[in-house]
Write an enzyme that holds these catalytic residues in place. Sequence first.
Site, PDB file in Angstrom:
ATOM      1  N   GLU A 122       0.837  -1.153  -0.127  1.00  0.00           N
ATOM      2  CA  GLU A 122       0.032   0.067  -0.062  1.00  0.00           C
ATOM      3  C   GLU A 122       0.931   1.248  -0.057  1.00  0.00           C
ATOM      4  O   GLU A 122       1.729   1.228   0.736  1.00  0.00           O
ATOM      5  CB  GLU A 122      -1.085  -0.098   1.269  1.00  0.00           C
ATOM      6  CG  GLU A 122      -1.966  -1.175   1.101  1.00  0.00           C
ATOM      7  CD  GLU A 122      -2.751  -0.900   2.406  1.00  0.00           C
ATOM      8  OE1 GLU A 122      -2.935  -0.452   3.261  1.00  0.00           O
ATOM      9  OE2 GLU A 122      -4.050  -1.940   2.462  1.00  0.00           O
TER      10      GLU A 122
ATOM     11  N   HIS B  45      -8.181   1.097   1.830  1.00  0.00           N
ATOM     12  CA  HIS B  45      -8.193   1.207   3.091  1.00  0.00           C
ATOM     13  C   HIS B  45      -8.886   2.050   3.911  1.00  0.00           C
ATOM     14  O   HIS B  45      -8.361   2.815   4.890  1.00  0.00           O
ATOM     15  CB  HIS B  45      -6.690   1.340   3.587  1.00  0.00           C
ATOM     16  CG  HIS B  45      -6.334   0.577   4.868  1.00  0.00           C
ATOM     17  ND1 HIS B  45      -5.011  -0.108   5.124  1.00  0.00           N
ATOM     18  CD2 HIS B  45      -7.033   0.144   5.967  1.00  0.00           C
ATOM     19  CE1 HIS B  45      -5.079  -0.626   6.154  1.00  0.00           C
ATOM     20  NE2 HIS B  45      -6.005  -0.501   6.779  1.00  0.00           N
TER      21      HIS B  45
ATOM     22  N   ALA C  20     -11.522   1.800   8.830  1.00  0.00           N
ATOM     23  CA  ALA C  20     -11.533   2.687  10.189  1.00  0.00           C
ATOM     24  C   ALA C  20     -11.759   4.225   9.774  1.00  0.00           C
ATOM     25  O   ALA C  20     -11.889   5.134  10.632  1.00  0.00           O
ATOM     26  CB  ALA C  20     -10.426   2.791  10.633  1.00  0.00           C
TER      27      ALA C  20
END
Length: 527
Positions: free
Chosen positions: A262, A280, A283
């Site tokens: 990443e 990603h 969260a």
Amino acid sequence: MSKPKVLISDKMDPNAARIFEERGCDVDVKPGMTPDELKAVIGQYDGLAIRSATKVTKDILEAADNLKVVGRAGIGVDNVDIPAASAKGVVVMNTPFGNSITTAEHAIAMMFALAREIPAANTRTQAGEWPKNDFMGVEVTGKTLGLIGAGNIGSIVASRALGLRMKVVAYDPFLTEERAIEMGVEKADLDTLLAKADFITLHTPLTDETRNILSAENLAKTKKGVRIVNCARGGLIDEAALAEALDSGQVAGAALDVFQTEPAKDSPLFGKPNFICTPHLGASTTEAQVNVALQVAEQMADYLVNGGVTNALNMPSLSAEEAPKLKPYMKLAENLGSLVGQLAHGNLTKISIEREGAAAELSGKPIEGAVLAGLMRCYSDTVNMVNAPYLAKERGLDVRSIRHEKEGAYNTLIRVTVGTEQGDRSVAGTLFGADAPRLVEMFGVGIEAELSGDMLYIVNEDAPGFIGRIGTLLGENGINIGTFHLGRRQAGGEAVLLLSVDAPIPPEVVKAACALEGVKVVMPLAF
């Protein structure tokens, strides 16, 4: 006493700085520093609060002379060199629960997106098409969800899936039968899960055991047409093997929020019609970012100000409420470790830490850490509770912690025994009142003493006149005696003398004491 100083080096909710200040810390907010800039200033700080951008490398830690804690606002600590932090004596904390719901919801959202092919349908509809007949999805109701990892996030996903009337099969080596029943899931081995699941979601950290847990071999064991979701960690799935499984139809669809590398600029999965991905975002909700920022600030401030340890990855947890109660025990434990370390001769091979009475009811790990901190101080002047277990392991020391429910001669007792080339050596101590540590036994001889400051340990023949001779020697050399503690095995046998003195004893005085009649051992001690 100066306040602990904390650096926030990544973008974080501004309320985190407010919490640090309210709880007695000075704080600097400096996001976006380069590694060289961070290295230049890190020595000024007791705490470092980060997210994912700051890399806490061994190089940074070597410059962090005052650093006591690194707090990661989030779950993953891939950007922190934990072994190097442990060796340096730095606590590493994360916030494993602050974004659990957010991540679990993202996994459920990805599962629905896969089931109903929403991304592709959206793209073509907005392009002016009306491809109603090209997207035949599947229901999740009645399907089997295979859960790889049944910890905090996995259990939330299981709860949501059960609410959707799915069946849930879980694989997790740490999942007990009782916990599986409580969660309402079927506990299974990995092969069983792969064979049963219509959907698979992953919720496990990336370790040597879990890396490529969905390998080409394991993907071949799945039910044909399975759909796979990974919002946990890149590296859990062999991406090249998954691309082949998508092409062959073994896997009907895959949704990834995380990648092996990443940012993911290139992947064999990109462009597959039955593949969806996000950058990603697990969260990434307003609530989660606020929660983890506040949580990491609270945890770090509790540690720096009160000694509480929460969600630490390299030392046992100790709540701010427990810390005051354990403090005198940990002082006693550290003194006993220091004493036996200074007195034991030869290479240490093992150590046992026994707790009796009231001490047996307390958490053993902090007491064990304190004993090892005292013991390892013989080998390093930068040791603390964090790096002491690391140093002990490095030296090949076999550490055992033993809890006795029985109460002996004392209401509470800690005994430390080390194995040496000359045999086992044991010391024991208790608390007088609630918070006064005392030595009560040394190498099988009963002796009551407070361990503090500079002391002198003497083993001699129990005979009249010796106390006068040692007192005269010290007086003639201008050394004032603070306290005087005696013990012996039997009258006329071997006696032990432990003196506290007002200043370190010079080598020439130690040598003169060794020459006194009846003396067997003389050793200066420091606490």
